[in-house]
Write a protein that holds these residues in place. Sequence first.
Motif, PDB file in Angstrom:
ATOM      1  N   LEU A  91       0.843  -1.189   0.000  1.00 31.51           N
ATOM      2  CA  LEU A  91       0.000   0.000   0.000  1.00 31.51           C
ATOM      3  C   LEU A  91       0.880   1.242   0.000  1.00 31.51           C
ATOM      4  CD1 LEU A  91      -2.670  -1.034   2.675  1.00 31.51           C
ATOM      5  CD2 LEU A  91      -2.802  -1.259   0.189  1.00 31.51           C
ATOM      6  N   HIS A  92       0.418   2.278  -0.703  1.00 29.67           N
ATOM      7  CA  HIS A  92       1.137   3.540  -0.786  1.00 29.67           C
ATOM      8  C   HIS A  92       0.136   4.665  -0.604  1.00 29.67           C
ATOM      9  CE1 HIS A  92       4.800   1.596  -2.425  1.00 29.67           C
ATOM     10  NE2 HIS A  92       3.928   0.774  -2.977  1.00 29.67           N
ATOM     11  N   GLY A  93       0.628   5.826  -0.170  1.00 37.46           N
ATOM     12  CA  GLY A  93      -0.263   6.956  -0.024  1.00 37.46           C
ATOM     13  C   GLY A  93      -1.010   6.916   1.293  1.00 37.46           C
ATOM     14  N   PRO A  94      -1.975   7.808   1.466  1.00 35.44           N
ATOM     15  CA  PRO A  94      -2.695   7.911   2.743  1.00 35.44           C
ATOM     16  C   PRO A  94      -3.568   6.692   2.999  1.00 35.44           C
ATOM     17  CG  PRO A  94      -3.741   9.276   1.080  1.00 35.44           C
ATOM     18  CD  PRO A  94      -2.465   8.775   0.476  1.00 35.44           C
ATOM     19  N   PRO A  95      -3.767   6.318   4.268  1.00 36.34           N
ATOM     20  CA  PRO A  95      -4.582   5.143   4.589  1.00 36.34           C
ATOM     21  C   PRO A  95      -6.004   5.233   4.055  1.00 36.34           C
ATOM     22  CG  PRO A  95      -3.343   5.878   6.509  1.00 36.34           C
ATOM     23  CD  PRO A  95      -3.161   6.928   5.465  1.00 36.34           C
ATOM     24  N   ASP A  96      -6.553   6.434   3.950  1.00 32.41           N
ATOM     25  CA  ASP A  96      -7.940   6.548   3.515  1.00 32.41           C
ATOM     26  C   ASP A  96      -8.106   6.284   2.015  1.00 32.41           C
ATOM     27  OD1 ASP A  96      -6.855   8.850   2.449  1.00 32.41           O
ATOM     28  OD2 ASP A  96      -8.298  10.223   3.360  1.00 32.41           O
ATOM     29  N   ALA A  97      -7.000   6.077   1.303  1.00 31.01           N
ATOM     30  CA  ALA A  97      -7.104   5.737  -0.120  1.00 31.01           C
ATOM     31  C   ALA A  97      -7.467   4.268  -0.326  1.00 31.01           C
ATOM     32  CB  ALA A  97      -5.796   6.049  -0.829  1.00 31.01           C
ATOM     33  N   MET A  98      -7.333   3.455   0.725  1.00 33.85           N
ATOM     34  CA  MET A  98      -7.577   2.021   0.620  1.00 33.85           C
ATOM     35  C   MET A  98      -9.059   1.710   0.791  1.00 33.85           C
ATOM     36  SD  MET A  98      -6.361  -0.920   0.103  1.00 33.85           S
ATOM     37  CE  MET A  98      -6.927  -2.627   0.277  1.00 33.85           C
ATOM     38  N   LEU A  99      -9.540   0.740   0.023  1.00 30.21           N
ATOM     39  CA  LEU A  99     -10.906   0.231   0.153  1.00 30.21           C
ATOM     40  C   LEU A  99     -10.857  -1.262   0.411  1.00 30.21           C
ATOM     41  CD1 LEU A  99     -12.744   1.993  -2.827  1.00 30.21           C
ATOM     42  CD2 LEU A  99     -12.868   2.599  -0.412  1.00 30.21           C
ATOM     43  N   ASP A 100     -11.628  -1.722   1.365  1.00 34.35           N
ATOM     44  CA  ASP A 100     -11.771  -3.156   1.590  1.00 34.35           C
ATOM     45  C   ASP A 100     -12.960  -3.688   0.799  1.00 34.35           C
ATOM     46  OD1 ASP A 100      -9.589  -3.734   3.390  1.00 34.35           O
ATOM     47  OD2 ASP A 100     -10.650  -2.531   4.890  1.00 34.35           O
ATOM     48  N   HIS A 101     -13.006  -5.002   0.645  1.00 38.03           N
ATOM     49  CA  HIS A 101     -14.087  -5.663  -0.107  1.00 38.03           C
ATOM     50  C   HIS A 101     -14.148  -5.136  -1.539  1.00 38.03           C
ATOM     51  CE1 HIS A 101     -15.185  -7.104   3.832  1.00 38.03           C
ATOM     52  NE2 HIS A 101     -15.382  -5.870   4.251  1.00 38.03           N
ATOM     53  N   ALA A 102     -12.962  -4.955  -2.145  1.00 36.42           N
ATOM     54  CA  ALA A 102     -12.890  -4.485  -3.529  1.00 36.42           C
ATOM     55  C   ALA A 102     -11.830  -5.290  -4.283  1.00 36.42           C
ATOM     56  CB  ALA A 102     -12.574  -2.994  -3.580  1.00 36.42           C
ATOM     57  N   THR A 103     -11.818  -6.589  -4.049  1.00 42.85           N
ATOM     58  CA  THR A 103     -10.865  -7.484  -4.700  1.00 42.85           C
ATOM     59  C   THR A 103     -11.419  -7.968  -6.036  1.00 42.85           C
ATOM     60  OG1 THR A 103     -11.804  -9.466  -3.702  1.00 42.85           O
ATOM     61  CG2 THR A 103     -10.127  -8.293  -2.420  1.00 42.85           C
ATOM     62  N   ALA A 104     -10.614  -8.717  -6.759  1.00 40.68           N
ATOM     63  CA  ALA A 104     -11.083  -9.299  -8.022  1.00 40.68           C
ATOM     64  C   ALA A 104     -12.283 -10.213  -7.781  1.00 40.68           C
ATOM     65  CB  ALA A 104      -9.944 -10.069  -8.688  1.00 40.68           C
ATOM     66  N   ALA A 105     -12.271 -10.951  -6.680  1.00 38.28           N
ATOM     67  CA  ALA A 105     -13.410 -11.820  -6.372  1.00 38.28           C
ATOM     68  C   ALA A 105     -14.676 -11.014  -6.126  1.00 38.28           C
ATOM     69  CB  ALA A 105     -13.087 -12.684  -5.157  1.00 38.28           C
ATOM     70  N   ASP A 106     -14.549  -9.877  -5.447  1.00 45.40           N
ATOM     71  CA  ASP A 106     -15.706  -9.006  -5.226  1.00 45.40           C
ATOM     72  C   ASP A 106     -16.219  -8.460  -6.561  1.00 45.40           C
ATOM     73  OD1 ASP A 106     -15.727  -9.099  -2.331  1.00 45.40           O
ATOM     74  OD2 ASP A 106     -13.964  -7.807  -2.375  1.00 45.40           O
ATOM     75  N   TYR A 107     -15.304  -8.110  -7.463  1.00 46.85           N
ATOM     76  CA  TYR A 107     -15.719  -7.552  -8.750  1.00 46.85           C
ATOM     77  C   TYR A 107     -16.487  -8.562  -9.599  1.00 46.85           C
ATOM     78  CZ  TYR A 107     -15.625  -5.639 -13.421  1.00 46.85           C
ATOM     79  OH  TYR A 107     -15.996  -5.196 -14.675  1.00 46.85           O
ATOM     80  N   ARG A 108     -16.181  -9.836  -9.446  1.00 51.19           N
ATOM     81  CA  ARG A 108     -16.921 -10.856 -10.206  1.00 51.19           C
ATOM     82  C   ARG A 108     -18.430 -10.751  -9.944  1.00 51.19           C
ATOM     83  NH1 ARG A 108     -14.546 -14.617 -13.064  1.00 51.19           N
ATOM     84  NH2 ARG A 108     -12.331 -15.112 -12.814  1.00 51.19           N
ATOM     85  N   LEU A 109     -18.796 -10.341  -8.756  1.00 50.98           N
ATOM     86  CA  LEU A 109     -20.217 -10.162  -8.443  1.00 50.98           C
ATOM     87  C   LEU A 109     -20.827  -9.062  -9.301  1.00 50.98           C
ATOM     88  CD1 LEU A 109     -19.984 -10.419  -4.550  1.00 50.98           C
ATOM     89  CD2 LEU A 109     -20.755 -12.198  -6.153  1.00 50.98           C
ATOM     90  N   LEU A 110     -20.059  -8.002  -9.549  1.00 50.29           N
ATOM     91  CA  LEU A 110     -20.558  -6.938 -10.413  1.00 50.29           C
ATOM     92  C   LEU A 110     -20.705  -7.432 -11.845  1.00 50.29           C
ATOM     93  CD1 LEU A 110     -21.400  -3.946 -10.609  1.00 50.29           C
ATOM     94  CD2 LEU A 110     -19.066  -3.468 -11.347  1.00 50.29           C
TER      95      LEU A 110
END
Length: 291
Positions: free
Chosen positions: A38-57
């Motif tokens: 991870l790089h940059g400020p901590p608030d730039a990170m999102l959880d539950h946004a992995t490739a597996a999560d995207y498959r649902l979309l």
Amino acid sequence: MPTDIVVPHSSGTNKPASTAPEGACDAHMHVYDRRFALHGPPDAMLDHATAADYRLLQQRIGTQRTVVVQPRAHGTDNSVTLAAIQALGAEHTRGVAVVRPEVSDAELERLHAGGIRGIRFTLYTPANAATDFAMVEPLAQRVHAFGWHVQLHWNADQIVEHAALLARLPCTIVFDHLARLPLPDALAHPAYDVVRRLLDNGRTWIKLSGAYLDSQVGAAGGYADTTGIAQAWAQQAPDRVVWGSDWPHPTERTAKPDDAQLFDLLGQWVPDEAARRRVLVDNPARLYDFS
């Protein structure tokens, strides 16, 4: 009809009213994964946004091809994007990386083999940016040799300020999110003429995405104020516009948009069915080197 698929970072559960054609591509989304640096400020990170999560979309909106765009939270370590390309299927997934001038030729070759077909400069807010404007031209020269494009997330004033630079770039240019022209008078901003002239050169593209970024009427108003500029781009360069979801919508921290609504909005932006198929299937196949 309702579906039992609940997608992280997306409101609503209905499927779109329109059906995605075979081979439809979501040409702009991001993957976030704490397994990678991870790089940059901590608030730039999102959880539950992995490739597996995207498959649902994908299951919800019906797209089959994908372009993973390196997110700010992971800086210039493109491992997360390369891994997502493999996870989602290398045959129908491509990526856009973030690199700096010190990147080696060997690394560029490795990225190309991993499915990368462009580099992005996210400079609309300079704070915490991994790159800067001075890097654009030298990097564009290098990636042009690979047949890659440069993808630009700049605001309208920045586009005007750097118009001469844009005109010099040797490679294909892709503007993010309708080129970020301010609404409701997008066509009156000087950046509209800058981008319009670039479109005339035959190697400039626009992403029909990010309706919520500049809309003043928002979801409640059906993002209706975006239609004029979206239609203008689609009419001027029907073979050089692509559509993207921008999932997981990293700019929207309090209320996530309804991805079915965003997908159906394309029907207003590009009312003709054959033209819409080009936007979803034929154009991204050419830009991102899908077989």
